[in-house]
Design a protein around this motif. Structure first.
Motif, PDB file in Angstrom:
ATOM      1  N   LEU A 162       0.058   2.125   2.139  1.00 24.33           N
ATOM      2  CA  LEU A 162       1.189   2.017   3.060  1.00 24.33           C
ATOM      3  C   LEU A 162       1.778   0.615   3.029  1.00 24.33           C
ATOM      4  O   LEU A 162       3.009   0.433   2.980  1.00 24.33           O
ATOM      5  N   LEU A 163       0.927  -0.407   3.061  1.00 30.04           N
ATOM      6  CA  LEU A 163       1.410  -1.783   3.037  1.00 30.04           C
ATOM      7  C   LEU A 163       2.185  -2.063   1.753  1.00 30.04           C
ATOM      8  O   LEU A 163       3.221  -2.754   1.772  1.00 30.04           O
ATOM      9  N   LEU A 164       1.714  -1.527   0.638  1.00 26.60           N
ATOM     10  CA  LEU A 164       2.428  -1.717  -0.619  1.00 26.60           C
ATOM     11  C   LEU A 164       3.794  -1.041  -0.574  1.00 26.60           C
ATOM     12  O   LEU A 164       4.788  -1.595  -1.045  1.00 26.60           O
ATOM     13  N   ASP A 165       3.858   0.149   0.000  1.00 28.83           N
ATOM     14  CA  ASP A 165       5.136   0.856   0.123  1.00 28.83           C
ATOM     15  C   ASP A 165       6.156   0.058   0.938  1.00 28.83           C
ATOM     16  O   ASP A 165       7.367   0.163   0.721  1.00 28.83           O
ATOM     17  N   GLN A 166       5.663  -0.748   1.876  1.00 25.77           N
ATOM     18  CA  GLN A 166       6.570  -1.526   2.718  1.00 25.77           C
ATOM     19  C   GLN A 166       7.175  -2.720   1.986  1.00 25.77           C
ATOM     20  O   GLN A 166       8.164  -3.301   2.456  1.00 25.77           O
ATOM     21  N   ARG A 167       6.565  -3.117   0.874  1.00 29.87           N
ATOM     22  CA  ARG A 167       7.111  -4.171  -0.001  1.00 29.87           C
ATOM     23  C   ARG A 167       7.360  -5.476   0.766  1.00 29.87           C
ATOM     24  O   ARG A 167       8.372  -6.148   0.570  1.00 29.87           O
ATOM     25  N   ALA A 168       6.444  -5.834   1.627  1.00 30.24           N
ATOM     26  CA  ALA A 168       6.533  -7.095   2.369  1.00 30.24           C
ATOM     27  C   ALA A 168       5.202  -7.823   2.225  1.00 30.24           C
ATOM     28  O   ALA A 168       4.143  -7.186   2.143  1.00 30.24           O
ATOM     29  N   PRO A 169       5.210  -9.164   2.187  1.00 33.68           N
ATOM     30  CA  PRO A 169       3.957  -9.910   2.020  1.00 33.68           C
ATOM     31  C   PRO A 169       2.943  -9.549   3.100  1.00 33.68           C
ATOM     32  O   PRO A 169       3.265  -9.535   4.292  1.00 33.68           O
TER      33      PRO A 169
ATOM     34  N   LEU B  70      -1.454  -2.886  12.999  1.00 31.96           N
ATOM     35  CA  LEU B  70      -0.743  -1.668  12.642  1.00 31.96           C
ATOM     36  C   LEU B  70      -0.164  -1.014  13.893  1.00 31.96           C
ATOM     37  O   LEU B  70      -0.804  -0.972  14.947  1.00 31.96           O
ATOM     38  N   SER B  71       1.042  -0.507  13.772  1.00 34.82           N
ATOM     39  CA  SER B  71       1.708   0.145  14.889  1.00 34.82           C
ATOM     40  C   SER B  71       1.281   1.608  14.979  1.00 34.82           C
ATOM     41  O   SER B  71       0.664   2.159  14.050  1.00 34.82           O
ATOM     42  N   SER B  72       1.614   2.257  16.078  1.00 36.90           N
ATOM     43  CA  SER B  72       1.289   3.677  16.232  1.00 36.90           C
ATOM     44  C   SER B  72       1.992   4.516  15.171  1.00 36.90           C
ATOM     45  O   SER B  72       1.423   5.485  14.660  1.00 36.90           O
ATOM     46  N   GLU B  73       3.218   4.141  14.811  1.00 35.85           N
ATOM     47  CA  GLU B  73       3.929   4.871  13.762  1.00 35.85           C
ATOM     48  C   GLU B  73       3.243   4.709  12.416  1.00 35.85           C
ATOM     49  O   GLU B  73       3.143   5.671  11.636  1.00 35.85           O
ATOM     50  N   GLU B  74       2.754   3.510  12.142  1.00 35.25           N
ATOM     51  CA  GLU B  74       2.042   3.286  10.879  1.00 35.25           C
ATOM     52  C   GLU B  74       0.743   4.077  10.846  1.00 35.25           C
ATOM     53  O   GLU B  74       0.372   4.649   9.806  1.00 35.25           O
ATOM     54  N   TRP B  75       0.032   4.133  11.963  1.00 34.37           N
ATOM     55  CA  TRP B  75      -1.199   4.918  12.009  1.00 34.37           C
ATOM     56  C   TRP B  75      -0.918   6.398  11.753  1.00 34.37           C
ATOM     57  O   TRP B  75      -1.716   7.096  11.113  1.00 34.37           O
ATOM     58  N   GLU B  76       0.215   6.890  12.220  1.00 36.56           N
ATOM     59  CA  GLU B  76       0.574   8.279  11.951  1.00 36.56           C
ATOM     60  C   GLU B  76       0.775   8.507  10.452  1.00 36.56           C
ATOM     61  O   GLU B  76       0.341   9.528   9.899  1.00 36.56           O
TER      62      GLU B  76
ATOM     63  N   ILE C 131      -0.575   6.756   8.042  1.00 38.34           N
ATOM     64  CA  ILE C 131      -1.892   6.626   7.411  1.00 38.34           C
ATOM     65  C   ILE C 131      -2.690   7.914   7.569  1.00 38.34           C
ATOM     66  O   ILE C 131      -3.317   8.406   6.624  1.00 38.34           O
ATOM     67  N   ALA C 132      -2.656   8.487   8.775  1.00 36.46           N
ATOM     68  CA  ALA C 132      -3.389   9.729   9.026  1.00 36.46           C
ATOM     69  C   ALA C 132      -2.891  10.860   8.138  1.00 36.46           C
ATOM     70  O   ALA C 132      -3.664  11.733   7.737  1.00 36.46           O
ATOM     71  N   ALA C 133      -1.598  10.834   7.806  1.00 30.65           N
ATOM     72  CA  ALA C 133      -1.014  11.903   6.998  1.00 30.65           C
ATOM     73  C   ALA C 133      -1.455  11.837   5.535  1.00 30.65           C
ATOM     74  O   ALA C 133      -1.414  12.846   4.828  1.00 30.65           O
ATOM     75  N   THR C 134      -1.892  10.658   5.062  1.00 27.41           N
ATOM     76  CA  THR C 134      -2.260  10.510   3.648  1.00 27.41           C
ATOM     77  C   THR C 134      -3.740  10.222   3.421  1.00 27.41           C
ATOM     78  O   THR C 134      -4.212  10.271   2.284  1.00 27.41           O
ATOM     79  N   GLU C 135      -4.470   9.907   4.483  1.00 27.87           N
ATOM     80  CA  GLU C 135      -5.866   9.474   4.338  1.00 27.87           C
ATOM     81  C   GLU C 135      -6.707  10.445   3.530  1.00 27.87           C
ATOM     82  O   GLU C 135      -7.465  10.049   2.631  1.00 27.87           O
ATOM     83  N   ALA C 136      -6.600  11.738   3.817  1.00 27.60           N
ATOM     84  CA  ALA C 136      -7.461  12.721   3.152  1.00 27.60           C
ATOM     85  C   ALA C 136      -7.257  12.741   1.649  1.00 27.60           C
ATOM     86  O   ALA C 136      -8.183  13.065   0.887  1.00 27.60           O
TER      87      ALA C 136
END
Length: 272
Positions: A31-38, A228-234, A236-241
């Motif tokens: 997710l962090l890589l997708d955001q393309r920010a340091p 991490l924000s609540s939106e980011e956790w959502e 992450i939960a969608a791709t974790e598995a």
């Protein structure tokens, strides 16, 4: 001709250190890589976890048996390299938008903070000197220029990368006290015989974070601690598995990122 000023590099995001299941940690990094920010963070896994590099297409049968018995978790890393046992170690993840295209320069800049931190502990590190081998399945079985080890040749830090549309994710596994019995079960031999650290894990983690804040190239514009924000956790939960590896059938070899754009250096993939 008028030239508009270059856009300033955003401040580097520091995430609090965390301890989560391995698949969740991999999903966070992607997710962090997708955001393309340091961004930079340190983490560990709640349960001993074996992460396989993106390019590893063979799972040792005894790894599957250990996972089925609940001894380890098996996950797929978004980055390359070979298998890493996440136990008795710290993992770091660095996201660096638009790094230098020179492989040597990128590795040097991305690892200088580690070299300086360990030098301050009286444990100097240097780039590995072994050529990458297609045989060992363990990241720590070889030590290439992408890795860091002691003068004795013992490898302390294994590195792996993922490039996505010009943005770099660098993973590093920093060995602290790898558990000998588990290491033997997983890799069939003893762990690297490392010099003893002069400080405890908590103090080392603090010093590593301070070094990263001060020296990482992506931190040149400053840094901010942002959980991490609540939106980011959502997300992450969608791709974790998808980062967990199934224990049966060839589908266990599939990568969750097989369709994503990738940039690699054919002659110098990191060893782990």
């Amino acid at each position: 001709m008028n030239h508009s000023p270059a856009s300033p590099l955003p401040a580097m995001r520091l995430l609090p250190s965390s301890c989560h299941p391995g698949a969740r940690q991999m999903a966070i990094d992607s997710l962090l890589l997708d955001q393309r920010a340091p961004a930079f963070r340190l983490y560990s896994c709640q349960h001993p976890t074996l992460s396989l590099g993106f390019h590893q297409r063979y799972i040792e049968p005894h790894w599957q048996a250990l996972a089925a018995a609940g001894v380890i978790d098996l996950v797929r890393r978004p980055s390359g390299g070979r298998a890493v046992l996440h136990a008795g170690e710290l993992t770091y993840a660095l996201v660096w938008p638009d790094p230098p295209l020179s492989r040597q320069e990128t590795y040097g800049s991305a690892c200088a903070w580690l070299v300086n931190c360990f030098a301050g502990l009286g444990l100097p590190l240097q780039a590995g000197r072994q050529a990458a081998s297609p045989q060992p399945s363990s990241c720590f079985a070889t030590s290439t220029a992408a890795d860091l080890g002691h003068a004795s040749g013992v490898k302390r830090v294994g590195s792996a990368q993922l490039w996505r549309r010009g943005c770099l994710l660098q993973h590093g596994s920093i060995l602290l006290e790898p558990p000998a019995d588990l290491w033997k079960l997983v890799f069939g031999g003893p762990p690297p015989q490392l010099p003893v650290l002069p400080i405890d894990r908590a103090e080392l983690e603090l010093r590593l974070i301070q070094a990263a804040q001060a020296e990482l190239p992506a931190a040149a514009a400053g840094n901010r601690t942002i959980p991490l924000s609540s939106e980011e956790w959502e997300q992450i939960a969608a791709t974790e598995a998808s980062y967990g590896l199934a224990l049966a059938g060839p589908s266990s070899l599939a990568s969750p990122e097989a369709t994503m754009d990738r940039t690699t250096w054919a002659k110098a993939r990191p060893s782990g």
